[in-house]
Design an enzyme around this catalytic site. Structure first.
Site, PDB file in Angstrom:
ATOM      1  N   HIS A 235      -3.773  -4.911   0.033  1.00 54.57           N
ATOM      2  CA  HIS A 235      -3.343  -5.497   1.299  1.00 54.57           C
ATOM      3  C   HIS A 235      -3.443  -7.012   1.241  1.00 54.57           C
ATOM      4  O   HIS A 235      -4.532  -7.565   1.404  1.00 54.57           O
ATOM      5  CB  HIS A 235      -4.223  -4.964   2.445  1.00 54.57           C
TER       6      HIS A 235
ATOM      7  N   GLU B 271      -2.629  -9.103   3.373  1.00 51.54           N
ATOM      8  CA  GLU B 271      -3.030  -9.668   4.664  1.00 51.54           C
ATOM      9  C   GLU B 271      -4.525  -9.538   4.889  1.00 51.54           C
ATOM     10  O   GLU B 271      -5.064 -10.069   5.864  1.00 51.54           O
ATOM     11  CB  GLU B 271      -2.255  -9.008   5.803  1.00 51.54           C
TER      12      GLU B 271
ATOM     13  N   CYS C 263       0.831  -1.197   0.000  1.00 52.49           N
ATOM     14  CA  CYS C 263       0.000   0.000   0.000  1.00 52.49           C
ATOM     15  C   CYS C 263       0.872   1.256   0.000  1.00 52.49           C
ATOM     16  O   CYS C 263       1.608   1.494  -0.949  1.00 52.49           O
ATOM     17  CB  CYS C 263      -0.996  -0.043   1.151  1.00 52.49           C
TER      18      CYS C 263
END
Lengths: 260, 422, 212
Positions: C193, C195, C81
């Site tokens: 992202h 994750e 990001c």
């Protein structure tokens, strides 16, 4: 109209203490399950995000979700928004550290609108979801409530929504108190009155009874994302089934072949 | 200790020592139902009982609902047998459900109709002043729930007079409503020839001295002698009783007549001749005896089946939105209870929710300390107009009823001596 | 076991990232001390927030050298990001700010015609596509990732790579196309992202970890 982006499907879990509960018109506390189990189930079924709301935080002046959030973020790799009783920057810091990605703020933003700006500055707008509980007062007019639908504020919802965005909220979560828990469909007019007029995504919440309701609030209400509780908690539809039906109705959704 | 400081014994038989239930938040100053027809200023009350462990009878009553003491299957079978004996075969009404279109009466009437195939007649004694939400829910009960209903609105002048007297003489403005409501049900049962009447929960659920084994109101002296509850004594109007012994709003009926109120105007409040009740075998059963009664579940059921809506915002004096919504002056029933007995609406709501395991005692204590005794400001003006009492007189009367054993003056405010704690 | 270090410069929510990397099989350390980084087998550069403030803090804490050293020594580096945006030459978010210059190109506001459904920031799931209409991804980071796989974005700015060779994947949002995965040698940048991107995200992290 052609919808140019993926619409997010977000199960909402209302939490009191150790349990997920489900009210009607944001009232009463029927237990429906365990937060960890339900979160895992929704993640596996393809939920795009999750919302955890502590529905009694304002009532008791306490914050109770940290353990639950920590547990949930162990093995769940989708964004988690947490709301309920967030009153200071420390609360936000703790919740994010516990694993949440965004915080939803309602009651305290109305009491002190500058809090939204402070929070957006400290953590970024994308972290701050302005949460509004809306009750219809007449055709085309809604009033904002706080404390999980207990206290009326006199604020016009559309005006307040716009203001939240200008204060720094990166998203809006709009819950219809009238429709909430009834399975009679979203308040499409409510969402339509706000979504096209703010530049941030609007998440519609309250009233989903079947996939057609989700379709309506997206196509006619212009919701950028839809949150639902009742239809998922009571196993009326799996997330996958809902997404299939939305896809059939030309609404782009994320068709993940299972999350794990 | 405290009694040494008091100038006189507590009013109306209040316990000398105030304690709170160990399980819920109700104090021992909660009065049980009494014979309102003999209720005048100086009369005492009976109060909720606490056992040796400091737990109130309402908590014990509710425990029995969940801990296996009651065989709910057996109880349902008893209900079915009872209903089988009464179920109409010719389309006429076979049971009577008095109520207001609140969650309790909706649940009772609807489940009797839908699940058990009965044909209830619903009857309603109008609230003093309908709230918007109350009227809407009442209409939805009839139109969405699907019931025949008789709504009785008493002569406004008379009702206001009685309510005013009840407020001034007893600090119990709801007394005439309570009396009228109860007796109306019996009279309608008699008029329509419906011997089976259903109330919702048993009084024992909230601290009335009704054991879990009692399935209906007891009318005769002999049967009643074994129970302390005098809430439904109807048998005193016999040849020996006279209007000097019956009180409405804390004033003798004889006095009303002397002042020119017509006997006919008061008759809606006076009980039916008990001989008629016995002749027609009218019985008041508690549906809560036969079916496990959980008020929040009644709310869910009512919302689902009859379009019942909770109050848009929390009711004054409490945190809840789903109970007792239909009368603008409801708040004054709870507030006067708070003055006389030292506990308010939040205490009652929290106690009920603790007993049904929706909230913990800690949570209950927090709610009581936050909301109990909140003044019902919203309809204060309307209440004063309704009973034709000035604001000054209102507070004067309220203060007269504050018992020393419950209240003390701290600087310029009145403060309860006893607060519920963890 | 070889350790992956997550750079903690005060920006970004690291908890989820740590959990995801661990889940994907990494031995993860979160560190705010550049001196530790010589012990790292790979670095992850997270970030959420504004470029100017972020990079200023990043440099103040001495991470610039650590990251550039990693790049030049071929140590695997993953920017996420805002972290991806740092890899570029400069950013135009609230002024003009210099980046690390690892990937040539500039960070500019996502140019989207605002309208219903076309909201800024870009928040939500969106698909990764191979550039130039290819039908599979090249570059190790996207092994086993099917074209069109969806990942989670939250941003208003994007890095436009000057060289097409540096772009591994593009993403389309409303009427705009932007690079969502960039790469230079062993340095990778992802605008989304991983994750927070479910199974696809975990796969991408696994691919990164396998570089060690």
């Amino acid at each position: 109209m052609d919808i140019p982006k993926i619409i997010r499907i977000i199960p909402r879990l209302d939490i009191k203490g150790a349990n997920v509960i489900k009210g009607v018109h944001l009232e009463c506390l029927r237990v429906v399950g365990d937060p960890g189990e339900m979160a895992a189930r929704y993640y596996n079924q393809g939920a795009d995000e999750l919302i955890y709301m502590d529905v009694v935080a304002s009532l008791y002046g306490r914050n109770n979700l940290l353990n639950i959030v920590e547990k949930a973020s162990q093995n769940i790799f989708i964004p988690l928004t947490v709301g309920g009783g967030i009153r200071c920057l420390e609360d936000i810091r703790n919740i994010l550290r516990a694993g949440a990605d965004k915080v939803a703020i309602n009651t305290h933003a109305i009491k002190n609108p500058d809090f939204i700006t402070e929070a957006a500055k400290a953590f970024g707008s994308q972290c701050i979801v302005g949460s509004i509980e809306a009750k219809r007062i007449s055709s085309g007019k809604w009033e904002a409530y706080t404390d999980n639908g207990r206290v009326v504020t006199g604020l016009d919802v559309v005006e307040w929504g716009k203001r939240l965005v200008s204060l720094g909220a990166g998203e809006l979560l709009i819950t219809s108190i009238d429709q909430e828990g009834t399975s009679k469909g979203y308040d499409v007019d409510l969402i339509r009155s706000i979504a096209p007029h703010v530049c941030v995504p609007v998440i519609a919440c309250g009233g989903a009874g079947n996939p057609q309701d989700l379709t309506d609030v997206v196509k006619n209400g212009h919701a950028d994302a839809v949150a639902a509780a009742h239809i998922f908690h009571y196993n009326q539809y799996s997330i996958q089934a809902v997404k299939e039906q939305l896809k059939d109705r030309s609404i782009p959704v994320r068709m993940a072949a299972g999350n794990l | 200790m405290l009694s040494n400081q008091l100038s006189s014994p507590p009013h109306y038989g209040l316990p000398r020592q105030v304690t709170f239930c160990k399980k819920c938040v109700i104090p021992n100053t909660r009065p049980t139902a009494s014979n309102e027809y003999t209720h005048h200023h100086a009369r005492g009350h009976d109060y909720i009982s606490f056992d040796a462990d400091g737990v109130c009878s309402a908590c014990r009553f509710c425990e029995a609902k969940f801990d296996g003491t009651i065989d709910w299957l057996k109880r349902e079978n008893e209900l079915i047998s009872l209903l089988d004996r009464h179920r109409s075969r010719d389309g006429l009404y076979d049971c009577l459900v008095p109520g207001s279109g609140g969650k309790d009466s909706i649940y009772a009437s609807h489940i009797l109709k839908e699940k058990y195939g009965m044909h209830p007649l619903t009857v309603t004694w109008a609230p003093h002043l309908y709230t918007d939400i109350g009227w809407k829910n009442f209409q939805n009960w009839i139109h969405i729930g699907g019931f025949d209903n008789y709504l009785f609105t008493p002569n406004g002048e008379v009702h206001r007079l009685l309510t005013r007297n009840a407020f001034l003489n007893l600090l119990h403005p709801f007394q005439p409503f309570i009396l009228g409501q109860k007796t109306f049900a019996i009279k309608m049962a008699a008029r329509f020839g419906i011997p089976l009447v259903f109330y919702g929960p048993s009084p024992g659920e909230n601290g009335g001295n009704t054991p879990i084994t009692q399935n209906k109101y007891i009318f005769t002296d002999a049967q009643q002698a074994s129970y302390k509850s005098a809430g439904f004594r109807l048998d005193y109007i016999d040849d020996t009783a006279n209007y000097d012994q019956i009180y409405l709003g804390g004033k003798k009926v004889a006095d009303y007549l002397k002042e020119g109120v017509l006997e006919g105007s008061l008759s809606p409040y006076l009980p039916l001749d008990p001989r008629i009740t016995r002749e027609k075998n009218i019985e008041f059963h508690f549906l809560g005896y036969y079916l496990k009664w959980v008020p929040q579940e009644c709310y869910y059921y009512s919302a689902e089946h009859a379009g019942f809506e909770a109050n848009p915002m929390r009711s004054e004096g409490t945190y809840s939105k789903y109970s007792s919504l239909d009368d603008k002056i409801d708040g004054f029933f709870y507030y006067t209870t708070y003055i006389k007995f030292g506990y308010g609406r939040a205490t009652q709501d929290a106690a009920q929710e603790i007993r049904h395991r929706h909230i913990t005692r800690e949570e209950g204590v927090a709610l009581v300390n936050r909301f109990d005794g909140e003044f019902p400001q919203k309809y204060f003006k309307e209440f004063l107009e309704y009973i034709d009492v000035s604001e000054e007189k209102f507070w004067q009367t309220v203060d007269e009823f504050r018992d020393d054993s419950l209240w003390k003056k701290e600087r310029d405010s009145w403060v309860l001596r006893h607060k519920v704690a963890l | 076991m070889k350790k992956i270090f997550i750079i903690d410069y005060g920006y970004g929510n690291l908890f989820g990232l740590k959990k995801a990397l661990a889940y994907a099989g990494a031995d993860v350390v979160v560190s705010a001390y550049p001196a530790d980084f010589s012990g790292a087998a790979a670095l992850v550069l997270p970030g959420v927030g504004a470029f100017g403030e972020g990079i200023s803090e990043f440099e103040k804490r001495g991470f610039k050298k650590a990251v550039l050293d990693a790049f030049f020594s071929g140590k695997p580096l993953l920017g996420i990001c805002l972290g991806m945006q740092f890899l570029f030459d400069k950013s135009y978010e609230f002024g003009e700010h210099a980046g690390l210059g690892i990937i040539s190109g500039e960070v500019k506001q996502l140019s989207v015609q605002p309208g219903t459904f076309c909201k800024i920031p870009h928040i939500g799931w969106n698909a990764l596509w191979p550039p130039d209409g290819k039908n599979s991804f090249s570059g190790h980071l996207l092994d086993n990732v099917t074209p069109g796989s969806q990942v989670y974005f939250v941003h208003s700015f994007v890095g436009y790579a000057a060289s097409a060779a540096d772009v591994l994947a593009n993403t389309r949002y409303c009427d705009s196309v932007f690079p969502s995965v960039v790469c230079k040698a062993n340095t990778f940048g992802v605008q989304f992202h991983p994750e927070k991107s479910g199974a696809v995200g975990i796969q991408i992290l696994k691919n990164f970890i396998s570089l060690l």
